[in-house]
Enzyme design. Structure first.
Site, mmCIF file in Angstrom:
data_model
loop_
_atom_site.group_PDB
_atom_site.id
_atom_site.type_symbol
_atom_site.label_atom_id
_atom_site.label_comp_id
_atom_site.label_asym_id
_atom_site.label_seq_id
_atom_site.Cartn_x
_atom_site.Cartn_y
_atom_site.Cartn_z
ATOM 1 N N CYS A 164 26.896 11.730 -5.115
ATOM 2 C CA CYS A 164 25.784 10.760 -5.083
ATOM 3 C C CYS A 164 24.520 11.402 -4.526
ATOM 4 O O CYS A 164 23.415 11.055 -4.909
ATOM 5 C CB CYS A 164 26.108 9.609 -4.143
ATOM 6 S SG CYS A 164 27.632 8.782 -4.438
HETATM 7 N N1 LIG Z 1 26.108 7.817 -7.480
HETATM 8 C C1 LIG Z 1 26.426 6.996 -6.492
HETATM 9 N N2 LIG Z 1 27.682 6.583 -6.321
HETATM 10 N N3 LIG Z 1 25.402 6.525 -5.704
HETATM 11 C C2 LIG Z 1 25.634 5.717 -4.532
HETATM 12 C C3 LIG Z 1 24.400 4.917 -4.191
HETATM 13 C C4 LIG Z 1 24.519 4.092 -2.906
HETATM 14 C C5 LIG Z 1 23.335 3.156 -2.711
HETATM 15 N N4 LIG Z 1 23.388 2.545 -1.378
HETATM 16 C C6 LIG Z 1 23.336 2.058 -3.803
HETATM 17 O O1 LIG Z 1 23.952 1.029 -3.591
HETATM 18 O O2 LIG Z 1 22.754 2.256 -4.872
#
Ligand SMILES: NC(=[NH2+])NCCC[C@H](N)C(=O)O
EC number: 3.5.3.6
Length: 410
Positions: free
Chosen positions: A400
């Site tokens: 991420c």
């Molecule tokens: N590629 C990922 N899993 N990104 C996680 C993003 C976390 C972020 N807090 C959201 O909810 O968007």
């Protein structure tokens, strides 16, 4: 000599040569309990430690031959031209929903006062509190009603998840339309970087998707399995329509991609993106969260005649389907938490499935996911382990927090 391409991502595991990160900034300290839900955080990270953890991540990458670029630097370097900088500020202020000419002027003046573009970018990311604006007073009814709301420009705490606002796919990018308002503004940085930064502005970069499209797609759902095959999640954050649009564009451009596997996963915060439950760690090995295996449906989208696409619902089990499309004898699925309902639930929540491959069979993982990490090692995967007590409060892992710009071809 053939110019080295600037963007080149034709797999999830090819040796990583250039990656884009964002070092957590003061935006993380502009989170409050009331804002966490809307700004997509489950707790408030301790910035100093989050930065130390992120620096450890960057150090692992650099020590393994990866050129680490920072979003904040590229964004600042894209605004050297005053007319471009003005355009960016206007667009940013509009999308931050700053209402009224007077307030817009005050915010723009505050940002233009920064002598250094990098400091201005940091401030835009951090957000602007009403208490920081000289002579700020409620001028409109909305202002009076919201007088207790502390910000005139919201913070952008999710920026360190550089995986999502845009994705490098092949030699082009998917400039994404994010599901939530709070993350939509993030894609402005990429828009200006690819259009105006000296590194990219003179290169024809195929745009597989645009931020102004009406349907959502996010980078956590976009995986490049190999030079012919993508996997894209239909998820809490990505619409099926977006995948069809992107497929038609990629197939029409004559890139090497022939099949796009749409993974329909449960619409759930914990599984917000496909990469929270499924990542590629080696030529024939994947992590997977056992809880999605039952409900998962895979659709194979293939290039048809002219601009048509053919869509077939996959009937094979996931490991056999992957072996078929990736032309492998066998695929190993390494289950998060070893498949135990408690260990898998705990470790998936803290991104035990969200690995970042820096070369085939070599991945960066969070230290806290010790059950999954042991299984990865038992399956011959080399680990680079990083701390994550604070970073993981934003619900994201090593994949991420990174956007590859260049991977060596396999
Ligand atoms: N590629 C990922 N899993 N990104 C996680 C993003 C976390 C972020 N807090 C959201 O909810 O968007």
């Amino acid at each position: 000599m053939k110019d080295k391409k600037v963007l080149n991502v034709y797999s999830e595991i090819g040796k990583l040569k250039t990656v884009l990160l964002h070092r957590p900034g003061k935006e993380v300290e502009n989170l409050t309990p009331d804002l966490m839900d809307r700004l997509l955080f489950d707790d408030i990270p301790y910035l100093q430690i989050a930065r130390e953890e992120h620096d450890a991540f960057a150090k692992i990458l650099a020590k393994n031959g990866v050129e680490v670029l920072y979003l904040e630097d590229l964004a600042a370097e894209s605004l050297e031209d005053s007319a471009v900088k003005d355009l960016f500020l206007e667009e940013f202020i509009s999308e931050a929903k700053v209402q009224g000419d007077k307030k817009r002027f005050i915010v723009k003046e505050l940002l233009m006062d920064f002598s250094d573009n990098r400091k201005m970018i940091d401030k835009m990311m951090e957000g602007i509190r009403k208490s920081e604006v000289k002579n700020y007073n409620a001028t409109s009814l909305a202002d009076m009603v919201e007088s207790r709301y502390p910000f005139v420009v919201d913070p952008m705490p999710n920026l360190y998840f550089t995986r999502d606002p845009f994705s490098t796919i092949g030699s082009g990018i998917s400039l994404n339309h994010m599901r939530t308002v709070t993350r939509r503004r993030e894609t402005l940085f990429a828009k200006y970087i690819f259009k105006y930064h000296p590194k990219f502005k003179d290169i024809k970069i195929p745009m597989w998707y645009d931020r102004d499209e009406p349907t959502a797609i996010e980078g956590g759902d976009q995986l490049v399995l190999n030079e012919k095959t993508l996997a894209i999640g239909i998820s809490e954050r990505t619409d099926a329509e977006s995948i069809e649009k992107l497929s038609k564009r990629i197939f029409a451009e004559g890139e090497s991609f022939e099949t796009i596997l749409a993974f329909h996963i449960p619409n759930k915060r914990a599984f917000m993106h496909l990469d929270t439950v499924f990542t590629m760690v080696d030529y024939n090995k994947f992590t997977i969260h056992p809880e999605i295996e039952g409900p998962l449906t895979v659709y194979a989208i293939k290039k048809g005649n002219s601009n048509y696409i053919r869509i077939e619902k996959e009937t094979e089990e996931l490991d056999k389907a992957l072996a078929k499309y990736l032309h492998l004898d066998k695929v190993t699925l390494i289950r998060c938490g070893g498949g135990d309902i408690v260990d898998a639930g705990r470790e998936q929540w803290n991104d035990g499935s969200n690995t970042l491959a820096i070369s085939p069979g070599e991945v960066v993982v969070y230290s806290r996911n010790h059950v999954t990490n042991r299984l990865l090692e038992e399956n011959g995967v080399k680990l680079h382990v990083m701390p994550s007590s604070e970073l993981s409060r934003g619900r994201g892992g090593p994949r991420c927090m990174s956007m590859p710009l260049y991977r060596e071809d396999l």
